[in-house]
Each structure stands twice: as structure tokens, then as C-alpha cells.
Design a protein around this motif. Structure first.
Motif, PDB file in Angstrom:
ATOM      1  N   UNK A 160      65.212  63.501  46.075  1.00 37.62           N
ATOM      2  CA  UNK A 160      64.617  62.493  46.290  1.00 37.62           C
ATOM      3  C   UNK A 160      64.896  61.603  47.537  1.00 37.62           C
ATOM      4  N   UNK A 161      64.146  60.992  48.035  1.00 38.00           N
ATOM      5  CA  UNK A 161      64.682  60.050  49.204  1.00 38.00           C
ATOM      6  C   UNK A 161      64.084  58.742  48.946  1.00 38.00           C
ATOM      7  N   UNK A 162      64.879  57.724  48.839  1.00 37.04           N
ATOM      8  CA  UNK A 162      64.486  56.290  48.710  1.00 37.04           C
ATOM      9  C   UNK A 162      65.291  55.506  49.787  1.00 37.04           C
ATOM     10  N   UNK A 163      64.609  54.146  49.899  1.00 34.71           N
ATOM     11  CA  UNK A 163      64.880  53.294  51.019  1.00 34.71           C
ATOM     12  C   UNK A 163      65.948  52.319  50.704  1.00 34.71           C
ATOM     13  N   UNK A 164      67.071  52.049  51.391  1.00 37.50           N
ATOM     14  CA  UNK A 164      67.830  50.928  51.411  1.00 37.50           C
ATOM     15  C   UNK A 164      67.498  50.199  52.655  1.00 37.50           C
ATOM     16  N   UNK A 165      67.250  48.855  52.391  1.00 37.70           N
ATOM     17  CA  UNK A 165      66.952  47.892  53.581  1.00 37.70           C
ATOM     18  C   UNK A 165      68.116  46.977  53.839  1.00 37.70           C
ATOM     19  N   UNK A 166      68.497  46.928  54.822  1.00 36.89           N
ATOM     20  CA  UNK A 166      69.245  45.787  55.359  1.00 36.89           C
ATOM     21  C   UNK A 166      68.712  44.879  56.255  1.00 36.89           C
TER      22      UNK A 166
END
Length: 365
Positions: A160-166
Motif C-alpha cells: 500500500x502507498x500512502x502520502x506524507x505531506x511536508x
């Protein structure tokens, strides 16, 4: 007259959108030629428009392409003021503009070889550019005279691929990064290593840009040139297939000058065996894979130039061979060979890509 035309087009996009939308995952989608229907997993769905061909390309209605892949009515829209159609699909924001060969996917430019067309109040474009990004193989089925979209079942080991936002913003630098975070990979050691690598590279890049932006602003105070706020953006795309996962991490920055710069990183994972692989490892040990790919790339460059679609460097700068670290990914039934900006073509050509059918390479792999 222009206002009336715009109003009519807008109405045409509003009318007919009550057609049922298929919520179940579509494994096989068919768009028959000259028929006001499309078929999802064997079930007929009605349209108010038909698929057609022009200049050797097959065009399908943008709205119903979105529906067929699982979008609902509120996720497909048309903005008559700027002649764009938009689609929200599985976390991707897709925007097509009439008359433009650039398709935007999550604000990243994707080069098409044709522009969307407007016919009888509907926007049409070839299905492949959206469908392939969703993991579908697109081909022409001569037996049924139809465009066929099919999705191969993914490996049970597909992560699974999730998103980390910076995100941050100062008077010197704007940062907006969306980074992929991998989970569920069979090889947890590789998973941790990749996640650390992606995050480290991004944060280091941010630190370097913060330092440069501050230095440039201080230097501009001498009055020799104005300072323009720098920027750093990260986006990513995923291309899952049966036993593979490709991650493309796309970086865009602006540090002054006429335009910004763009970079891409390609990460290919054999999810079945839990290992990161190179292009060379796709081929048998005794195969000269570079020669095979070089021949096909040169062939496609020549054909593209003859059609006047793209321009490539000539002479000493012309394409000669792929690199040991050549970018690539698997998309549907194709191996895609990727080049950086300026590597074999001018800036305007973006990131040249060359698709080679896997069936053509099967005996070497």
C-alpha cells in the motif's frame, strides 16, 4: 454568439450525467465503435455520445471514460471559461485542456501525442493516457471493433502507498511535498530502507533549497537583480502490475531565471520476491539488453521526428545509448524507457518516454 455557444456547451455537459456510474472495480471495460454504450465487466452502460476515430487515433468521451473507471458524477466536471475537463479518480486529480497536448495529473504535466477534441458538446481523448495511469492495459480489439481496457489481477504481495505531506512557506521559499510511504511490502527491511531514502532525500533537498534561497535573497540586496521567491515541489505516481510496483518521484523547483527545473526518480520493486530491481535485472544474463533497447529507441525517435511530433538533439548530443542507471517502469503490457529533461531533447520536449511491448521482449527476459 460566444456566450450562447459557451452556454450550450455547458448545458450539454450537464445533460446526461445522470447515467448510472459503475462503483465496482472495473476489470474489463469496452468502448464499442459507433455505439452509445460502454461495457463494464459484461454490463452495458448507456452514453449520450459515441466513440470515433480521427487521424488514426480512437477517441472516447472523457466523462464516460471517467465513469467506466469508477468515478462518480461529482468527480467529473467541465469549466467552459478555461475549456478544461477535470476528473478526480483514485486520489489523482486529472485535468485536460481543449487544444493542448498536456494532460495534468496531480499538477504534473504528462505529454500526449494528440490534444482533446470537442464534438457535440463532449470532450474526447484517447483512453490510454488516463486508463494506463490507473493500471489498465489499453488495446484495440478487432474481433469486437472496440477499445478494450483490462486490468490484470495484482499480486497478493502488492504493498500500500500512502502520502506524507511536508509544507512550509516563507518569504524566500515555498515548499509543498507529497512523498510516498510504503507499507505491507513482503521485505520489511527493504520497505524501511526505501521509506528512509525517500524522506532523507526530500528533507536534504529542502535544506539545500532553504540555504540557497537565503543566500540569493541576501545577494539581491546589492540591487543588481530582484529576488524572486524560490519553490520546491514533490509529487509522485505509482504504476502497479501483477508482481511489480513502480514509483516515480517527480521534483520541480524554481531558483530564479526564466523557468524552473524538473527531475524524476524511478524506483522499481519486485513485490513477489521483495527486492528492488534495475533494468538489467529484467533480462537474461546472456542478453545484450542495451543493444535491443537502443535499437527500438532509435527507431521510435526517427518515426516521431518524421511525424513532426517531437524534436531531439542532433550530432554529438544525439541519442546514442541508454545508461546503466536508465530510468524505466512497467506500465500495463509495456516496458517504458525514460529520459531526463535535456538528456536527448530540448526542454520543450519534457521527459521523453519510449514504450516497448513486453511481448516483443519476452524471449529476452
Amino acid at each position: 454568439m460566444k456566450k450562447i455557444t459557451t452556454a450550450l456547451i455547458t448545458c450539454c455537459f450537464i445533460l446526461g450525467i445522470t447515467t448510472g456510474v459503475w462503483a465496482e472495480e472495473a476489470n474489463i471495460v469496452t468502448f464499442p465503435m459507433n455505439a452509445k454504450k460502454y461495457i463494464v465487466n459484461g454490463n452495458d452502460k448507456m452514453m449520450d455520445s459515441t466513440t470515433f476515430t480521427e487521424a488514426g487515433r480512437i477517441y472516447v468521451p472523457f466523462r464516460y471514460l471517467g465513469y467506466s473507471l469508477g468515478a462518480d458524477e461529482k468527480e467529473v466536471s467541465y469549466d467552459a471559461s478555461v475549456n478544461t475537463v477535470s476528473l478526480q479518480l483514485n486520489g489523482q486529480a486529472i485535468v485536460a485542456t481543449l487544444g493542448s497536448k498536456i494532460l495534468q495529473v496531480n499538477n504534473i504535466d504528462v505529454q500526449m501525442d494528440v490534444a482533446p477534441l470537442l464534438r457535440n458538446g463532449r470532450v474526447y481523448l484517447p483512453a490510454r493516457y488516463i486508463a494506463e495511469a490507473q493500471g489498465y492495459t489499453v488495446r484495440w480489439d478487432a474481433n469486437t471493433n472496440s477499445v478494450l481496457l483490462s486490468k490484470e489481477a495484482l499480486s497478493e504481495n502488492q504493498p500500500q502507498i500512502t502520502t506524507k505531506k511536508i509544507q512550509s512557506e516563507t518569504d524566500t521559499l515555498i515548499v509543498d511535498m507529497e512523498l510516498p510511504v510504503i507499507s505491507g511490502l513482503k521485505n520489511t527491511e527493504l520497505q524501511e530502507s526505501l521509506n528512509k531514502e525517500i524522506l532523507f532525500n526530500a528533507t536534504q533537498n529542502q535544506a539545500d533549497h532553504e540555504k540557497q534561497a537565503l543566500e540569493d535573497k541576501l545577494a539581491s540586496q546589492s540591487g543588481e537583480y530582484p529576488f524572486r521567491t524560490h519553490s520546491l515541489y514533490y509529487k509522485y505516481q505509482t504504476f502497479p502490475s501483477k508482481d511489480m510496483l513502480a514509483l516515480i518521484i517527480m521534483t520541480s523547483d524554481y531558483t530564479g531565471g526564466a523557468h524552473g527545473s524538473n527531475y524524476r526518480q524511478y524506483i522499481n520493486i519486485d513485490v513477489k520476491n521483495g527486492k528492488r530491481i534495475t533494468l538489467k535485472e529484467l533480462f537474461k544474463d546472456d542478453v545484450d539488453y542495451k543493444q535491443i533497447i537502443n535499437r527500438e529507441v532509435a527507431k521510435q525517435i526517427k518515426a516521431s521526428e518524421e511525424r513532426g511530433e517531437h524534436f531531439f538533439f542532433q550530432g554529438d548530443l544525439a541519442f546514442k545509448t541508454i545508461r546503466d542507471t536508465q530510468g524505466f517502469y512497467i506500465k500495463g503490457d509495456n516496458l517504458v524507457i525514460c529520459f531526463d529533461q535535456y538528456e536527448i531533447a530540448p526542454y520543450a520536449s519534457g521527459f521523453p518516454e519510449f514504450e516497448i511491448p513486453l511481448s516483443q521482449l519476452k524471449s529476452y527476459m
